[in-house]
Scaffold this motif. Structure first.
Motif, PDB file in Angstrom:
ATOM      1  N   ALA B  68      -1.974  -1.032   7.982  1.00 39.74           N
ATOM      2  CA  ALA B  68      -0.567  -1.228   8.334  1.00 39.74           C
ATOM      3  C   ALA B  68      -0.024  -2.491   7.672  1.00 39.74           C
ATOM      4  O   ALA B  68       1.120  -2.514   7.198  1.00 39.74           O
ATOM      5  CB  ALA B  68      -0.403  -1.312   9.850  1.00 39.74           C
ATOM      6  N   ALA B  69      -0.856  -3.532   7.619  1.00 39.69           N
ATOM      7  CA  ALA B  69      -0.438  -4.777   6.969  1.00 39.69           C
ATOM      8  C   ALA B  69      -0.204  -4.540   5.477  1.00 39.69           C
ATOM      9  O   ALA B  69       0.775  -5.040   4.899  1.00 39.69           O
ATOM     10  CB  ALA B  69      -1.506  -5.855   7.179  1.00 39.69           C
ATOM     11  N   ILE B  70      -1.068  -3.764   4.861  1.00 41.46           N
ATOM     12  CA  ILE B  70      -0.900  -3.452   3.439  1.00 41.46           C
ATOM     13  C   ILE B  70       0.390  -2.657   3.214  1.00 41.46           C
ATOM     14  O   ILE B  70       1.151  -2.917   2.282  1.00 41.46           O
ATOM     15  CB  ILE B  70      -2.112  -2.654   2.912  1.00 41.46           C
ATOM     16  CG1 ILE B  70      -3.371  -3.532   2.972  1.00 41.46           C
ATOM     17  CG2 ILE B  70      -1.863  -2.163   1.491  1.00 41.46           C
ATOM     18  CD1 ILE B  70      -4.663  -2.788   2.711  1.00 41.46           C
ATOM     19  N   PHE B  71       0.613  -1.679   4.101  1.00 38.77           N
ATOM     20  CA  PHE B  71       1.828  -0.861   3.991  1.00 38.77           C
ATOM     21  C   PHE B  71       3.076  -1.733   4.101  1.00 38.77           C
ATOM     22  O   PHE B  71       4.003  -1.618   3.296  1.00 38.77           O
ATOM     23  CB  PHE B  71       1.833   0.210   5.077  1.00 38.77           C
ATOM     24  CG  PHE B  71       2.941   1.212   4.959  1.00 38.77           C
ATOM     25  CD1 PHE B  71       2.813   2.321   4.139  1.00 38.77           C
ATOM     26  CD2 PHE B  71       4.123   1.049   5.676  1.00 38.77           C
ATOM     27  CE1 PHE B  71       3.830   3.250   4.021  1.00 38.77           C
ATOM     28  CE2 PHE B  71       5.151   1.975   5.566  1.00 38.77           C
ATOM     29  CZ  PHE B  71       5.006   3.075   4.746  1.00 38.77           C
ATOM     30  N   SER B  72       3.101  -2.612   5.095  1.00 36.50           N
ATOM     31  CA  SER B  72       4.257  -3.490   5.282  1.00 36.50           C
ATOM     32  C   SER B  72       4.481  -4.363   4.056  1.00 36.50           C
ATOM     33  O   SER B  72       5.602  -4.514   3.577  1.00 36.50           O
ATOM     34  CB  SER B  72       4.046  -4.396   6.504  1.00 36.50           C
ATOM     35  OG  SER B  72       4.140  -3.645   7.686  1.00 36.50           O
ATOM     36  N   ARG B  73       3.408  -4.895   3.530  1.00 37.41           N
ATOM     37  CA  ARG B  73       3.493  -5.800   2.389  1.00 37.41           C
ATOM     38  C   ARG B  73       3.970  -5.055   1.138  1.00 37.41           C
ATOM     39  O   ARG B  73       4.732  -5.573   0.339  1.00 37.41           O
ATOM     40  CB  ARG B  73       2.112  -6.420   2.146  1.00 37.41           C
ATOM     41  CG  ARG B  73       2.126  -7.688   1.307  1.00 37.41           C
ATOM     42  CD  ARG B  73       0.709  -8.092   0.931  1.00 37.41           C
ATOM     43  NE  ARG B  73      -0.218  -7.959   2.049  1.00 37.41           N
ATOM     44  CZ  ARG B  73      -1.433  -7.429   1.946  1.00 37.41           C
ATOM     45  NH1 ARG B  73      -1.873  -6.995   0.780  1.00 37.41           N
ATOM     46  NH2 ARG B  73      -2.219  -7.346   3.004  1.00 37.41           N
ATOM     47  N   THR B  74       3.503  -3.824   0.984  1.00 40.15           N
ATOM     48  CA  THR B  74       3.791  -3.084  -0.253  1.00 40.15           C
ATOM     49  C   THR B  74       5.122  -2.351  -0.203  1.00 40.15           C
ATOM     50  O   THR B  74       5.843  -2.294  -1.204  1.00 40.15           O
ATOM     51  CB  THR B  74       2.673  -2.046  -0.516  1.00 40.15           C
ATOM     52  OG1 THR B  74       1.412  -2.675  -0.333  1.00 40.15           O
ATOM     53  CG2 THR B  74       2.773  -1.491  -1.920  1.00 40.15           C
ATOM     54  N   VAL B  75       5.429  -1.781   0.961  1.00 35.34           N
ATOM     55  CA  VAL B  75       6.602  -0.908   1.039  1.00 35.34           C
ATOM     56  C   VAL B  75       7.827  -1.620   1.612  1.00 35.34           C
ATOM     57  O   VAL B  75       8.932  -1.491   1.087  1.00 35.34           O
ATOM     58  CB  VAL B  75       6.278   0.359   1.867  1.00 35.34           C
ATOM     59  CG1 VAL B  75       7.507   1.235   2.019  1.00 35.34           C
ATOM     60  CG2 VAL B  75       5.144   1.134   1.208  1.00 35.34           C
ATOM     61  N   TRP B  76       7.623  -2.370   2.688  1.00 37.02           N
ATOM     62  CA  TRP B  76       8.770  -2.984   3.362  1.00 37.02           C
ATOM     63  C   TRP B  76       9.184  -4.317   2.768  1.00 37.02           C
ATOM     64  O   TRP B  76      10.368  -4.561   2.530  1.00 37.02           O
ATOM     65  CB  TRP B  76       8.485  -3.168   4.855  1.00 37.02           C
ATOM     66  CG  TRP B  76       8.511  -1.891   5.597  1.00 37.02           C
ATOM     67  CD1 TRP B  76       7.433  -1.190   6.044  1.00 37.02           C
ATOM     68  CD2 TRP B  76       9.660  -1.123   5.960  1.00 37.02           C
ATOM     69  NE1 TRP B  76       7.838  -0.034   6.661  1.00 37.02           N
ATOM     70  CE2 TRP B  76       9.200   0.033   6.627  1.00 37.02           C
ATOM     71  CE3 TRP B  76      11.031  -1.297   5.791  1.00 37.02           C
ATOM     72  CZ2 TRP B  76      10.065   1.004   7.117  1.00 37.02           C
ATOM     73  CZ3 TRP B  76      11.901  -0.332   6.284  1.00 37.02           C
ATOM     74  CH2 TRP B  76      11.414   0.805   6.941  1.00 37.02           C
ATOM     75  N   ALA B  77       8.190  -5.187   2.535  1.00 36.66           N
ATOM     76  CA  ALA B  77       8.500  -6.554   2.111  1.00 36.66           C
ATOM     77  C   ALA B  77       9.364  -6.620   0.851  1.00 36.66           C
ATOM     78  O   ALA B  77      10.351  -7.370   0.820  1.00 36.66           O
ATOM     79  CB  ALA B  77       7.199  -7.340   1.928  1.00 36.66           C
ATOM     80  N   PRO B  78       9.039  -5.846  -0.205  1.00 38.96           N
ATOM     81  CA  PRO B  78       9.837  -5.967  -1.431  1.00 38.96           C
ATOM     82  C   PRO B  78      11.298  -5.563  -1.242  1.00 38.96           C
ATOM     83  O   PRO B  78      12.145  -5.950  -2.046  1.00 38.96           O
ATOM     84  CB  PRO B  78       9.140  -5.004  -2.405  1.00 38.96           C
ATOM     85  CG  PRO B  78       7.791  -4.775  -1.841  1.00 38.96           C
ATOM     86  CD  PRO B  78       7.944  -4.888  -0.359  1.00 38.96           C
ATOM     87  N   ALA B  79      11.562  -4.776  -0.202  1.00 39.19           N
ATOM     88  CA  ALA B  79      12.929  -4.282  -0.007  1.00 39.19           C
ATOM     89  C   ALA B  79      13.733  -5.164   0.938  1.00 39.19           C
ATOM     90  O   ALA B  79      14.940  -4.972   1.093  1.00 39.19           O
ATOM     91  CB  ALA B  79      12.892  -2.861   0.545  1.00 39.19           C
ATOM     92  N   GLU B  80      13.066  -6.140   1.530  1.00 43.69           N
ATOM     93  CA  GLU B  80      13.709  -6.901   2.591  1.00 43.69           C
ATOM     94  C   GLU B  80      14.881  -7.762   2.109  1.00 43.69           C
ATOM     95  O   GLU B  80      15.814  -8.030   2.856  1.00 43.69           O
ATOM     96  CB  GLU B  80      12.674  -7.795   3.297  1.00 43.69           C
ATOM     97  CG  GLU B  80      12.743  -7.689   4.802  1.00 43.69           C
ATOM     98  CD  GLU B  80      11.364  -7.914   5.416  1.00 43.69           C
ATOM     99  OE1 GLU B  80      10.707  -8.898   5.045  1.00 43.69           O
ATOM    100  OE2 GLU B  80      10.955  -7.102   6.271  1.00 43.69           O
TER     101      GLU B  80
END
Lengths: 214, 214
Positions: B68-80
């Motif tokens: 889940a941490a990897i997903f957040s970092r890869t998918v969500w963070a760049p779009a924030e």
DNA sequence: CCTACCGATCGGTAGG
DNA sequence: CCTACCGATCGGTAGG
């Protein structure tokens, strides 16, 4: 009075094993389908179970075949008498919803192909190959129906059949997940609305679904 | 010179176990993630591996958290950093494609959540609950972004956010299947065309996606 | 179809 | 973090 059963009896036993095996695999996957559990549940010995298949892998392939027969009977057969093209396609899609929603006895853990596809998609070997082969066959059939619908003018000219089938597949993966994970009663209706977007009166004017000839 | 490691070293060992565990589970599932294999691969004893987690179930939950941490970092963070609404939604969707296409080292068997969701969707217990919780969180975030886009006039008024998120999920399930099972290079482009239909210029006029207020 | 058995591996514990 | 061990279960075989 020998313990040796007739050929017909042996066949029935094999069917019983397979039926229960499909139910187990639906919940615990084709790896979770163990010979010992099958034997215990059916009141047989492990050797008795395994004798019908030879190896666990053969049992897994047989379970896959059995599930494919159920899928064909439930999803394809009822639509076969409909006229080819959009009418048949819609009938298949509706039967597919029914298949995922109601066959709780045969598939207590949801569609076995979805389970098996995800379980084996990163491995190699006969089971993975069999899953891929089955999915390809169904896609081809769906795509053929789409092309007929296009030829009949029921779907817009230039429709990308593979693209449409790809999105149909996504809709049914979503439906299976929604039903299994959240038991959502509205999932069927959501799927139908997605189908309307793909096949319905709104779809013909949608440029994103047609080939990019630009 | 005692064999006892410092707290920092123990933490790093735990991270190493988890990183490799996530890779294994990506291919063989969270059940296929066995303590013995983890120990062999990492050159440790089984007790050494298990000591960091206590039980196999705790290890499975930790692997899920790590993924889940990897997903957040890869998918969500760049779009924030993108403006909320359609721009951010599109950025998330594009990063999601990248996540499924490229993270072959961390997820050699594809997205762990897809695997775990299908693996546990018919069972009960903490692992299944954790998977469901994570999926719900992401859906909620996506739906919030959709609603912002509607409020900003970037998506048509009356858009059913849950319906849209449901169909987005289907598109990504299809993408994961296509990449894992068929290694199809055109899968990303198919997904983008599906996204265009849902979010793009063709979508606003589509009546099937708006609420049925009739 | 059965009993009886095989080596391998499973998750987990005791004790250090 | 290790060695040494536990009972249970795995897929599969021998022999009938």
């Amino acid at each position: 009075m020998s313990p040796r059963k007739s050929v017909a009896e042996a066949r029935r036993t094999r069917d019983r094993i397979l039926e229960h095996g499909i139910a187990i695999a639906s919940v615990d996957g084709l790896d979770g389908l163990t010979i010992g559990r099958l034997a215990t549940d059916l009141g047989m010995s492990k050797a008795g179970v395994l004798g019908h298949f030879g190896t666990k892998e053969a049992l897994q392939l047989a379970a896959l075949d059995g599930a494919a027969a159920i899928f064909s009977r439930t999803v394809w057969a009822p639509a076969e008498h409909r006229p080819p093209g959009l009418a048949r396609l819609r009938a298949v899609c509706e039967a597919w919803i029914t298949y995922l929603e109601t066959d709780r006895d045969t598939f207590p853990g949801g569609c076995l192909f979805t389970t098996a596809a995800v379980e084996f998609d990163a491995r190699s070997g006969p089971v993975r190959d069999a899953v891929g082969r089955l999915l390809r066959v169904w896609r081809r059939r769906l795509a053929a129906e789409v092309r007929t619908a296009v030829a009949e003018g029921e779907l817009p000219a230039g429709t990308d059949a593979e693209q449409l089938v790809y999105e149909l597949g996504g809709l049914y993966l979503a439906l299976n997940q929604e039903l299994q994970l959240f038991g959502a009663p509205g999932a069927a209706e959501r799927t139908r609305r997605g189908l309307d977007r793909l096949l319905g009166p709104g779809a013909p004017a949608d440029p994103a679904l047609t080939s990019r000839a630009s």
